[in-house]
Scaffold this active site. Structure first.
Site, PDB file in Angstrom:
ATOM      1  N   LYS A 208       0.862  -1.189   0.000  1.00  0.00           N
ATOM      2  CA  LYS A 208       0.000   0.000   0.000  1.00  0.00           C
ATOM      3  C   LYS A 208       0.891   1.230   0.000  1.00  0.00           C
ATOM      4  CE  LYS A 208      -3.954   1.675   2.716  1.00  0.00           C
ATOM      5  NZ  LYS A 208      -3.613   3.052   2.556  1.00  0.00           N
TER       6      LYS A 208
ATOM      7  N   ASP B  43      11.242   2.551  -4.151  1.00  0.00           N
ATOM      8  CA  ASP B  43      10.463   3.665  -3.584  1.00  0.00           C
ATOM      9  C   ASP B  43      11.258   4.967  -3.543  1.00  0.00           C
ATOM     10  OD1 ASP B  43       8.614   5.261  -2.465  1.00  0.00           O
ATOM     11  OD2 ASP B  43       8.360   4.145  -0.603  1.00  0.00           O
TER      12      ASP B  43
ATOM     13  N   ASP C 180      14.678   7.654   2.220  1.00  0.00           N
ATOM     14  CA  ASP C 180      13.623   6.871   2.874  1.00  0.00           C
ATOM     15  C   ASP C 180      13.990   5.392   2.883  1.00  0.00           C
ATOM     16  OD1 ASP C 180      11.226   6.544   4.204  1.00  0.00           O
ATOM     17  OD2 ASP C 180      10.017   6.429   2.380  1.00  0.00           O
TER      18      ASP C 180
HETATM   19  N1  LIG Z   1       8.554  -3.696  -7.657  1.00  0.00           N
HETATM   20  C1  LIG Z   1       7.968  -4.264  -6.608  1.00  0.00           C
HETATM   21  N2  LIG Z   1       7.913  -5.613  -6.505  1.00  0.00           N
HETATM   22  C2  LIG Z   1       7.326  -6.197  -5.434  1.00  0.00           C
HETATM   23  N3  LIG Z   1       6.779  -5.518  -4.412  1.00  0.00           N
HETATM   24  C3  LIG Z   1       6.796  -4.176  -4.458  1.00  0.00           C
HETATM   25  C4  LIG Z   1       7.393  -3.477  -5.548  1.00  0.00           C
HETATM   26  N4  LIG Z   1       7.284  -2.155  -5.323  1.00  0.00           N
HETATM   27  C5  LIG Z   1       6.652  -2.034  -4.143  1.00  0.00           C
HETATM   28  N5  LIG Z   1       6.359  -3.234  -3.612  1.00  0.00           N
HETATM   29  C6  LIG Z   1       5.665  -3.491  -2.339  1.00  0.00           C
HETATM   30  O1  LIG Z   1       4.750  -2.436  -2.105  1.00  0.00           O
HETATM   31  C7  LIG Z   1       5.110  -1.706  -0.916  1.00  0.00           C
HETATM   32  C8  LIG Z   1       4.812  -0.232  -1.119  1.00  0.00           C
HETATM   33  O2  LIG Z   1       5.520   0.250  -2.255  1.00  0.00           O
HETATM   34  P1  LIG Z   1       6.319   1.600  -2.193  1.00  0.00           P
HETATM   35  O3  LIG Z   1       7.372   1.500  -1.152  1.00  0.00           O
HETATM   36  O4  LIG Z   1       6.784   1.931  -3.564  1.00  0.00           O
HETATM   37  O5  LIG Z   1       5.149   2.547  -1.757  1.00  0.00           O
HETATM   38  P2  LIG Z   1       5.082   3.609  -0.594  1.00  0.00           P
HETATM   39  O6  LIG Z   1       6.150   3.388   0.417  1.00  0.00           O
HETATM   40  O7  LIG Z   1       3.784   3.719   0.008  1.00  0.00           O
HETATM   41  O8  LIG Z   1       5.389   4.763  -1.539  1.00  0.00           O
HETATM   42  P3  LIG Z   1       5.160   6.270  -1.431  1.00  0.00           P
HETATM   43  O9  LIG Z   1       5.929   6.672  -0.228  1.00  0.00           O
HETATM   44  O10 LIG Z   1       5.725   6.754  -2.734  1.00  0.00           O
HETATM   45  O11 LIG Z   1       3.696   6.436  -1.328  1.00  0.00           O
HETATM   46  C9  LIG Z   1       6.584  -2.034  -0.681  1.00  0.00           C
HETATM   47  O12 LIG Z   1       6.930  -1.907   0.697  1.00  0.00           O
HETATM   48  C10 LIG Z   1       6.655  -3.470  -1.171  1.00  0.00           C
HETATM   49  O13 LIG Z   1       6.194  -4.357  -0.173  1.00  0.00           O
HETATM   50 MG   LIG Z   2       7.716   2.475   0.595  1.00  0.00          MG
END
Ligand SMILES: Nc1ncnc2c1ncn2[C@@H]1O[C@H](COP(=O)(O)OP(=O)(O)OP(=O)(O)O)[C@@H](O)[C@H]1O
Ligand SMILES: [Mg+2]
Length: 345
Positions: free
Chosen positions: A47, A188, A170
């Protein structure tokens, strides 16, 4: 697509985003008119602050990808800076392609006029787990060779970022991805920022537990904030609990000072908004007794990440040359890999 949905005041930003997404296909032959309809959505992988991450199958090439979907109201004040930044950073990094940085395949966007929403979909290479999940599902004691294999790849990815003048800002286990073959990739880039040698930033950005003291004290910081986060992550790899689990920003500094001692003399950030006498004089504890299973070289590496003074803290290039990573080529024999049990995965 109906452009007037963005409003005149947001047009500049949308034009910027559209320009950036033009020719966004990063590597490989450009698929013919790829749209969101070409992707079959599977399970949720995570998420995000602005949306969700899903496993998707590209029906054109039959391969699985991770789709980070960002949903925004078309009437809100433009596309968030962090989204623009994340796409720009990923696009730039993907062009260079590094095995330890997650790559971006393409970016798509649609406008749903009936619901007045904009959807931006970042299609990325998919990984099996994030480091947080991975660590929850492998045996409690991690062989040093395997820890080194993971840390070495994190460092290679981070050095690649820093050598392209990008601070991640981060880094945490949830933003580090791991594959079944134990390839590690940084992900991320929502908070990443391009820096120059002379610039210093003062925005509070790094996630609390992994946040460097100079950031918490709103002093100037540089790329070594990422090394602080790496130190915290190394502790978690060995100990499976966070090193500084502060409940809020004020307590976070107490957590750090209780363990490492309240910084004295030149260690106290010069431009800090708080003075030293705001905090009790903690003497700190011996970190040597607080970590389990670390060799002397690993412990030295870990401690160098947590040096208060950013100017004396180990940088990513120096880290790659540290004896902990240099001792033997960073590789894991199949025998060591077989010891891993991926419970529930
Ligand atoms: N390329 C990927 N392959 C597999 N799982 C992923 C991938 N990208 C993200 N995830 C999963 O989704 C989660 C959330 O993604 P991401 O870290 O990009 O979002 P976020 O931290 O909420 O981002 P933002 O801070 O930009 O809103 C990650 O912690 C991971 O578990
Ligand atoms: Mg993240």
């Amino acid at each position: 697509m109906s452009e007037n949905l963005y409003g005149e005041e947001n047009r500049g930003e949308m034009v910027r985003l559209q320009k950036m997404m033009k020719n966004m296909n990063c590597g490989g032959p450009r698929p013919a008119a790829l749209t969101l309809k070409d992707f079959k959505v599977g399970e949720a992988l995570g998420k995000g602050a602005y949306g969700h991450v899903y496993r998707v199958r590209n029906m054109q090439d039959g391969k699985d990808y991770a789709l980070k979907q960002i949903v925004m109201s078309a009437s809100r004040d433009g596309v968030p800076q962090s989204v623009i930044r994340e796409i720009a950073v990923m696009k730039r990094l993907t062009r260079q392609a590094h095995p330890n940085v997650v790559s971006l395949r393409t970016v798509l966007h649609t406008v749903d006029t009936s619901r007045n929403i904009i959807k931006i979909a970042m299609i990325m290479e998919i990984c099996d787990w994030d480091l947080h999940t991975f660590l929850q599902n492998v045996p409690k004691v991690i062989p040093e060779k395997q820890a080194k294999h993971i840390i070495g790849q994190m460092m290679k990815g981070l050095d690649f970022l820093h050598s392209h003048a990008i601070i991640h800002r981060d880094l945490k286990p949830q933003n580090i991805l791991v594959n079944r073959d134990q390839t590690v990739k940084l992900a991320d880039f929502g908070l990443s920022k391009k820096y120059t040698n002379t610039s210093a930033f003062t925005t509070c950005v790094v996630t609390l537990w992994y946040r460097a003291p100079e950031v918490l004290l709103q002093s100037y910081y540089n790329s070594t904030v990422d090394m602080w986060s790496i130190g915290c992550i190394i502790y978690e790899i060995y100990n499976r609990v966070p090193l500084f689990p502060g409940p809020d920003e004020a307590q976070q500094l107490h957590e750090i000072f209780k363990k490492l001692g309240t910084p004295i003399g030149t260690d106290w950030p010069k431009q800090s908004v708080l003075t030293k006498d705001t905090f009790p004089h903690y003497t700190g504890i011996s970190m040597t007794s607080d970590v389990t299973g670390m060799s002397a070289a690993a412990l030295d590496f870990f401690k160098r990440c947590l040096i208060y003074d950013p100017a004396r803290r180990m940088g990513s290039r120096a880290a790659l040359g540290h004896e902990f990573l240099k001792l033997k080529p960073v590789s894991v024999k199949p025998r060591v890999l077989r010891q891993l049990r991926f419970n529930n995965l």
